[in-house]
Scaffold this active site. Structure first.
Site, PDB file in Angstrom:
ATOM      1  N   ASN A   1      31.628  49.142  48.843  1.00 26.60           N
ATOM      2  CA  ASN A   1      30.333  48.513  49.094  1.00 26.60           C
ATOM      3  C   ASN A   1      29.238  49.515  49.443  1.00 26.60           C
ATOM      4  O   ASN A   1      28.070  49.297  49.122  1.00 26.60           O
ATOM      5  CB  ASN A   1      30.464  47.489  50.230  1.00 26.60           C
TER       6      ASN A   1
ATOM      7  N   SER B   1      29.843  53.300  49.473  1.00 25.40           N
ATOM      8  CA  SER B   1      30.038  54.655  48.974  1.00 25.40           C
ATOM      9  C   SER B   1      31.132  54.677  47.923  1.00 25.40           C
ATOM     10  O   SER B   1      31.881  53.708  47.760  1.00 25.40           O
ATOM     11  CB  SER B   1      30.400  55.619  50.122  1.00 25.40           C
ATOM     12  N   ALA B   2      31.213  55.798  47.224  1.00 23.00           N
ATOM     13  CA  ALA B   2      32.261  55.993  46.211  1.00 23.00           C
ATOM     14  C   ALA B   2      33.146  57.149  46.640  1.00 23.00           C
ATOM     15  O   ALA B   2      32.656  58.238  46.958  1.00 23.00           O
ATOM     16  CB  ALA B   2      31.638  56.271  44.856  1.00 23.00           C
TER      17      ALA B   2
ATOM     18  N   TYR C   1      50.600  36.876  43.364  1.00 23.02           N
ATOM     19  CA  TYR C   1      49.407  36.235  43.929  1.00 23.02           C
ATOM     20  C   TYR C   1      49.006  35.045  43.064  1.00 23.02           C
ATOM     21  O   TYR C   1      48.982  35.136  41.831  1.00 23.02           O
ATOM     22  CB  TYR C   1      48.275  37.253  43.984  1.00 23.02           C
TER      23      TYR C   1
ATOM     24  N   VAL D   1      40.374  44.438  44.229  1.00 19.65           N
ATOM     25  CA  VAL D   1      41.020  45.580  43.583  1.00 19.65           C
ATOM     26  C   VAL D   1      41.513  46.597  44.605  1.00 19.65           C
ATOM     27  O   VAL D   1      42.525  47.278  44.375  1.00 19.65           O
ATOM     28  CB  VAL D   1      40.076  46.251  42.563  1.00 19.65           C
ATOM     29  N   ASP D   2      40.836  46.717  45.749  1.00 23.54           N
ATOM     30  CA  ASP D   2      41.290  47.653  46.776  1.00 23.54           C
ATOM     31  C   ASP D   2      42.612  47.199  47.386  1.00 23.54           C
ATOM     32  O   ASP D   2      43.462  48.023  47.762  1.00 23.54           O
ATOM     33  CB  ASP D   2      40.227  47.826  47.859  1.00 23.54           C
TER      34      ASP D   2
END
Length: 238
Positions: free
Chosen positions: A9, A11-12, A82, A90-91
């Site tokens: 959200n 930073s990369a 799931y 995705v995290d």
């Protein structure tokens, strides 16, 4: 050489892997800096996980020969049970794959302490079941300030009083001690249910919690990067 991009959200994170070994890491807070880095770094393979900028756009910035986007249809090194895989963060799935890579044939509970606290369970047969989502430290302080008329916006403190003696210290006591007890309680419930449970803590608040929890944990701040790399290697080898 593999280049791994985890765009969150704010930073990369970019990890550089030689096979399974993390050899370098970078954090970018500006998109143009990330773009410049990717355009000028030579890699064989790349995988992008993004909850921010369109992942396909980020992948187009790299010169890697093989490019993968993490989404619910990409083959995984774990079995995903799931119920709604298309809604799974995705995290979260990357963290579970990182746990699988580190602790094969082991019941694992992955706790990602970030904006939210996520709990994700992987059984000793490599099957991902799901878990839980709870507000993180900063979110809890912001919520009390936002949804009340008079409570101030309070920051996290390393050693909060148990018995607060002001509004600020009472809020710090309630949030921090409460969240520590929540995490310890969740770990206890999983440990009672699953033999030989390995608990892996990751996320931005790993350093804050790792010495405050009663339970035995394995701290791995870069678990998501390692998990993304394991997903990449799994797909390259297919």
């Amino acid at each position: 050489m593999n280049i791994i991009v985890d765009y969150g959200n704010s930073s990369a994170k970019v990890g550089i892997f030689n096979q399974r070994a993390l050899v370098d890491k970078h954090v970018f807070r500006e998109e143009n800096q990330l773009k410049d880095f990717l355009q000028n770094f030579s890699a064989d393979h790349c995988i992008v996980s993004s909850v921010n900028t369109e992942a396909q756009t980020i992948a187009s910035w790299t010169t890697a020969k093989n490019k993968f986007i993490l989404h619910h249809t990409l083959p995984l090194p774990v079995k995903n049970l799931y119920a709604t895989p298309q809604t799974l963060g995705v995290d979260r799935i990357a963290g579970v794959c990182g746990a699988q890579d580190f602790f094969q044939a082991t019941n694992c509970l992955v706790i990602d302490a970030g904006t939210c606290i996520t709990y994700d369970f992987l059984d000793n047969k490599g099957r991902y079941h799901g878990g839980g989502i709870s507000p993180g430290l900063t979110m809890r302080f912001q919520a009390m300030h936002t949804f009340t008329a008079r409570l101030p916006l309070v920051s996290v403190t390393e050693n909060p009083l148990l018995i607060g003696n002001s509004t600020e210290t009472c809020m710090q006591s309630g949030v921090i001690h409460g969240l520590i007890e929540e995490i310890d309680g969740v770990i206890r419930k999983y440990s009672e249910k699953f033999d030989g449970l390995k608990v892996i803590l990751c996320g931005g608040d790993t350093g804050f919690f790792e010495n405050k929890l009663k339970a035995s944990i394995f701290a791995s701040p870069e678990l998501v990067l390692s998990g993304l790399n394991s997903i990449l290697l799994y797909n390259v080898s297919r």
